[in-house]
Design an enzyme around this catalytic site. Structure first.
Site, PDB file in Angstrom:
ATOM      1  N   GLU A  25     -25.340 -32.359  59.899  1.00  0.00           N
ATOM      2  CA  GLU A  25     -24.371 -31.240  59.853  1.00  0.00           C
ATOM      3  C   GLU A  25     -23.492 -31.286  58.605  1.00  0.00           C
ATOM      4  O   GLU A  25     -22.970 -30.273  58.170  1.00  0.00           O
ATOM      5  CB  GLU A  25     -23.487 -31.249  61.112  1.00  0.00           C
ATOM      6  CG  GLU A  25     -22.689 -32.530  61.270  1.00  0.00           C
ATOM      7  CD  GLU A  25     -21.821 -32.583  62.532  1.00  0.00           C
ATOM      8  OE1 GLU A  25     -21.578 -31.553  63.150  1.00  0.00           O
ATOM      9  OE2 GLU A  25     -21.399 -33.703  62.885  1.00  0.00           O
ATOM     10  N   THR A  38     -19.560 -45.766  68.028  1.00  0.00           N
ATOM     11  CA  THR A  38     -19.675 -44.476  67.364  1.00  0.00           C
ATOM     12  C   THR A  38     -21.133 -44.152  67.125  1.00  0.00           C
ATOM     13  O   THR A  38     -21.888 -44.980  66.631  1.00  0.00           O
ATOM     14  CB  THR A  38     -18.923 -44.401  66.016  1.00  0.00           C
ATOM     15  OG1 THR A  38     -19.303 -43.193  65.365  1.00  0.00           O
ATOM     16  CG2 THR A  38     -19.243 -45.547  65.094  1.00  0.00           C
ATOM     17  N   GLY A  81     -23.357 -35.925  62.194  1.00  0.00           N
ATOM     18  CA  GLY A  81     -23.162 -36.759  61.013  1.00  0.00           C
ATOM     19  C   GLY A  81     -22.455 -35.965  59.935  1.00  0.00           C
ATOM     20  O   GLY A  81     -23.093 -35.334  59.117  1.00  0.00           O
ATOM     21  N   ARG A  82     -21.140 -35.989  59.962  1.00  0.00           N
ATOM     22  CA  ARG A  82     -20.391 -35.167  59.016  1.00  0.00           C
ATOM     23  C   ARG A  82     -20.257 -35.858  57.658  1.00  0.00           C
ATOM     24  O   ARG A  82     -20.298 -35.196  56.620  1.00  0.00           O
ATOM     25  CB  ARG A  82     -19.001 -34.863  59.614  1.00  0.00           C
ATOM     26  CG  ARG A  82     -18.312 -33.669  59.041  1.00  0.00           C
ATOM     27  CD  ARG A  82     -17.458 -32.929  60.042  1.00  0.00           C
ATOM     28  NE  ARG A  82     -18.220 -31.880  60.689  1.00  0.00           N
ATOM     29  CZ  ARG A  82     -18.432 -30.666  60.156  1.00  0.00           C
ATOM     30  NH1 ARG A  82     -17.945 -30.349  58.973  1.00  0.00           N
ATOM     31  NH2 ARG A  82     -19.134 -29.755  60.808  1.00  0.00           N
ATOM     32  N   ASP A 124     -22.017 -42.291  64.941  1.00  0.00           N
ATOM     33  CA  ASP A 124     -22.138 -42.121  63.484  1.00  0.00           C
ATOM     34  C   ASP A 124     -22.583 -43.388  62.768  1.00  0.00           C
ATOM     35  O   ASP A 124     -23.010 -43.337  61.624  1.00  0.00           O
ATOM     36  CB  ASP A 124     -20.805 -41.651  62.900  1.00  0.00           C
ATOM     37  CG  ASP A 124     -20.443 -40.251  63.359  1.00  0.00           C
ATOM     38  OD1 ASP A 124     -21.379 -39.458  63.586  1.00  0.00           O
ATOM     39  OD2 ASP A 124     -19.254 -39.956  63.500  1.00  0.00           O
ATOM     40  N   ARG A 149     -25.243 -36.708  71.883  1.00  0.00           N
ATOM     41  CA  ARG A 149     -24.444 -37.914  72.104  1.00  0.00           C
ATOM     42  C   ARG A 149     -24.165 -38.149  73.586  1.00  0.00           C
ATOM     43  O   ARG A 149     -23.513 -39.125  73.957  1.00  0.00           O
ATOM     44  CB  ARG A 149     -23.141 -37.885  71.300  1.00  0.00           C
ATOM     45  CG  ARG A 149     -22.094 -36.950  71.839  1.00  0.00           C
ATOM     46  CD  ARG A 149     -20.807 -37.051  71.015  1.00  0.00           C
ATOM     47  NE  ARG A 149     -19.757 -36.317  71.681  1.00  0.00           N
ATOM     48  CZ  ARG A 149     -18.654 -35.859  71.094  1.00  0.00           C
ATOM     49  NH1 ARG A 149     -18.461 -36.058  69.809  1.00  0.00           N
ATOM     50  NH2 ARG A 149     -17.738 -35.213  71.768  1.00  0.00           N
ATOM     51  N   GLY A 199     -14.914 -39.630  69.947  1.00  0.00           N
ATOM     52  CA  GLY A 199     -16.060 -38.921  70.524  1.00  0.00           C
ATOM     53  C   GLY A 199     -16.863 -39.838  71.422  1.00  0.00           C
ATOM     54  O   GLY A 199     -17.149 -40.973  71.067  1.00  0.00           O
ATOM     55  N   ASN A 247     -13.288 -45.967  63.802  1.00  0.00           N
ATOM     56  CA  ASN A 247     -12.348 -46.638  62.891  1.00  0.00           C
ATOM     57  C   ASN A 247     -10.901 -46.184  63.011  1.00  0.00           C
ATOM     58  O   ASN A 247     -10.002 -46.991  62.806  1.00  0.00           O
ATOM     59  CB  ASN A 247     -12.831 -46.680  61.430  1.00  0.00           C
ATOM     60  CG  ASN A 247     -13.412 -45.397  60.954  1.00  0.00           C
ATOM     61  OD1 ASN A 247     -13.000 -44.331  61.383  1.00  0.00           O
ATOM     62  ND2 ASN A 247     -14.382 -45.496  60.060  1.00  0.00           N
TER      63      ASN A 247
END
Lengths: 420, 420
Positions: free
Chosen positions: B246, B140, B188-189, B142, B300, B16, B112
């Site tokens: 999320e 990322t 943010g899963r 995240d 993002r 992403g 990762n």
């Protein structure tokens, strides 16, 4: 020239905030200080509501820094309301408050409901022989006030939305995903001005530029045609960006987002037009990934991405309102007048308040292309000057630093009042 | 010191996008030009996918303006992919492509999964005695890569979200509405790093500052307690701002947003965690008005509101990757190392790729306050330096002007390859 009228100013803000409603307030305060006949400059808290309850603050006492800071502070520093003045006792009370505080100049910054209220106050004062000058100052992200070429607040929301769409489109293109549909819901319950504004994200106003499909409340939603256009866009562009105004309606004139309210299973209503479209695409087009964004109130409060042109014009409207009132005008709203020439220019004008109240300016039908989902070059020409320039917002510790008024309250002169 | 290794560079982007992944790319290209042993600088289109299909472009040929412009252009100029390299023929092919183009330096900018791929490529090259230096560059939003103090991309998303929340809160306060709940869904899963970052919108890290409730995937969602906290906030603040990641899960570890998938009426799944919460509040708390925002991919890609600190560090990671490879390092990922001192400082380090692959760094439990919906001062101290400074994005005609690489393709040397 009219006679000089000595007395106090009252200014208030109403309706949904914008990023520049405080710029208009700054214009009023700054210009009011230039005139000797103006003694005090009061602000009414929470629009007409605070006037009814006599919650007035002294704006001349505010520091220069704060008044300067209002130029880039979003929302509404005085607070707003959606209180609808209807009862005759409300109007009587307003006049009582005006008399008690020797208010001779009343400036109301708001949309068409607010201009209607201002009009009625003005007419009542005349009827009762209370000398009062009332000038309305336009504001609405919806851009739907008549007479004025455009409304302060609109340019900034268009700039923010176009910027966001352009950035998102780069992301979609980078990920390079086949069959990806991205849906962005924007404001606009009755008119498509805001959704139309998203077209400014297009680099060359070509169909292949995102956003590929703009759904306007003006065009009744046809799901089959929409799904066809989505598939066509997917074929051509690998992805499809859709912008939808929250007020999208079906052929019966009902909001598509309200469709599931009729749901016999008692499910809660859908979360809006984008969510409706997301489900539609997911259910009807196999293998297509869909993401919905809903910018909501972020779009009308995004000072960090607001238009300098819009901001300057909002300030100019505040200044013009005071100048007009000093010159003896009353019962008018300030308008923005596009000057006729090769280069964009904008001046202020005046129009009777009675012609504004409860009128709505639709997006011209001729500015919508025949396909119903894109805008003509006339719209581009119209909107382009409104988004020029970037307001510089000071950041502190990584996030924007805005001002708040200290709001020293004026002593109340009257008995408390019960709101209706 | 290792021996000088002559040959070509290949750099690619994966996963992403973020607002600063192109800044890392600019760092690689700029630093690579400083070293005589590097002959050509190639970019792989769409991550590992373009390497498999031998879609390489010449980055040294790009103009200086474009490379400079990558510093503020969001998304991923080379394109990314989510193609998971698993098959042994894929790895064989990658090495073939590397040999055909004399690639001796491989830089992979990604999360990762991508670091895992880089690790495997590196190990295979060693096994086959093909001299290759592989350095991973972290990215990322995240912020969940292990070892590195934080990830390029994270600071910018936190800056954008905090700015948005602060602006929206001003709007909510101006409207002054009783019983208004505003819900903002962020990415943010698996970890709450992004949702936690919204706390930076708080002026003084006080409970009464918005956002009032932060729902993290780390804390199982308890609807009764949530509704209680919403009501408490409404009593105290008149409105309640909720930020939700999320990936919010219930006590069984299932995404709350997926709850309605079990719906026996065959309704489409909900539009996310915010939409779920909106319906919950509307159904359970009478007379409360609720609005949900979903910032989605806008968060993002929001280069117009990105962090200069983040951007500088992303660039620095690109530079450090080349320096490390030239110095003989391989099979490592660049890390950001917070220097221990009163003032924030940040240096780069190196860590074995094998320690990154498929590891996730959770938000430290001790940084979540006991109430489960707010963050401690340790989190503030951690995140504050990451959002400092504003990247200046050039605007043209009212919207940001970004760059695209011209992307002159390198002649293919091999037969076409069928992706698995």
């Amino acid at each position: 020239m009219s006679e000089e009228l000595s007395g106090n100013v009252l200014v208030a803000q109403s309706g949904g905030p914008t990023t520049v409603i405080n710029a208009s307030l700054a214009g009023v305060v700054t210009e009011a200080l230039n005139h000797g006949c103006i003694e005090e400059i009061y602000g009414g808290l929470n629009g007409i509501q605070g006037i009814l309850t006599e919650d007035l603050v002294d704006l001349a006492e505010e520091s220069q820094q704060v008044i300067r800071g209002l130029r880039y502070t979003p929302a509404a520093a005085l607070g707003t309301c959606r209180y609808k003045v209807k009862r005759s006792e409300d109007f009587d009370r307003i006049l009582e408050v005006f008399k008690a505080h020797n208010i001779r100049y009343f400036f109301y910054i708001g949309g068409n409901d607010s201009q209607d209220t201002a009009d009625q106050i003005s007419k009542l004062a005349q009827e009762r022989n209370y000398e009062l000058r009332v000038i309305g100052i336009p504001k609405t992200v919806d851009n739907d006030l008549p007479v004025t070429d455009h409304c302060p607040g609109y340019g900034s929301v268009v700039k923010y939305i176009s910027t966001t769409i352009k950035e998102m489109a780069l992301d979609h293109e980078a990920v390079g995903q086949h069959d990806f549909v991205s849906i962005v819901e924007v404001m606009g319950r009755n008119a498509g001005w805001i959704a139309a504004g998203a077209t400014m994200a297009k680099r060359r106003n070509q169909p292949e530029d995102p956003p590929h499909i703009i759904l306007l409340p003006e065009i009744a939603f046809d799901s089959e045609r929409f799904l066809y256009l989505v598939q066509e866009s997917l074929k051509k562009n690998r992805y499809c960006m859709v912008v939808v105004g929250e007020g999208l309606v079906d052929t019966d004139g009902n909001y598509v987002a309200a469709a599931s309210q009729a749901d016999s299973f008692g499910h809660a209503p859908l979360g809006g037009a984008a969510e409706y479209l997301r489900q539609l695409v997911e259910q009807r087009l196999g293998g297509v990934r869909v993401r919905a964004n809903k910018l909501g109130i972020a779009q009308r409060s995004a000072a960090h991405c607001s238009s300098q042109a819009d901001n300057d014009e909002a300030y100019m409207c505040g200044v013009a309102a005071v100048e007009a009132a000093i010159a003896g005008e009353s019962d008018k709203m300030v308008t923005l007048v596009r000057t006729e020439s090769e280069q964009y220019g904008c001046e202020t004008g005046l129009t009777p308040l009675s012609g504004i109240a409860n009128q709505v300016k639709p997006l011209p039908a001729t500015w919508i292309n025949e396909d119903g989902v894109s805008l003509s070059f006339q719209f581009h020409k119209y909107a382009s000057p409104l988004i020029q320039g970037e307001v510089e917002v000071p950041f502190e510790n990584g996030i924007p630093e805005f001002v708040t008024i200290s709001g020293n309250q004026i002593a109340k002169e009257l008995a408390p009042y019960q709101l209706g």
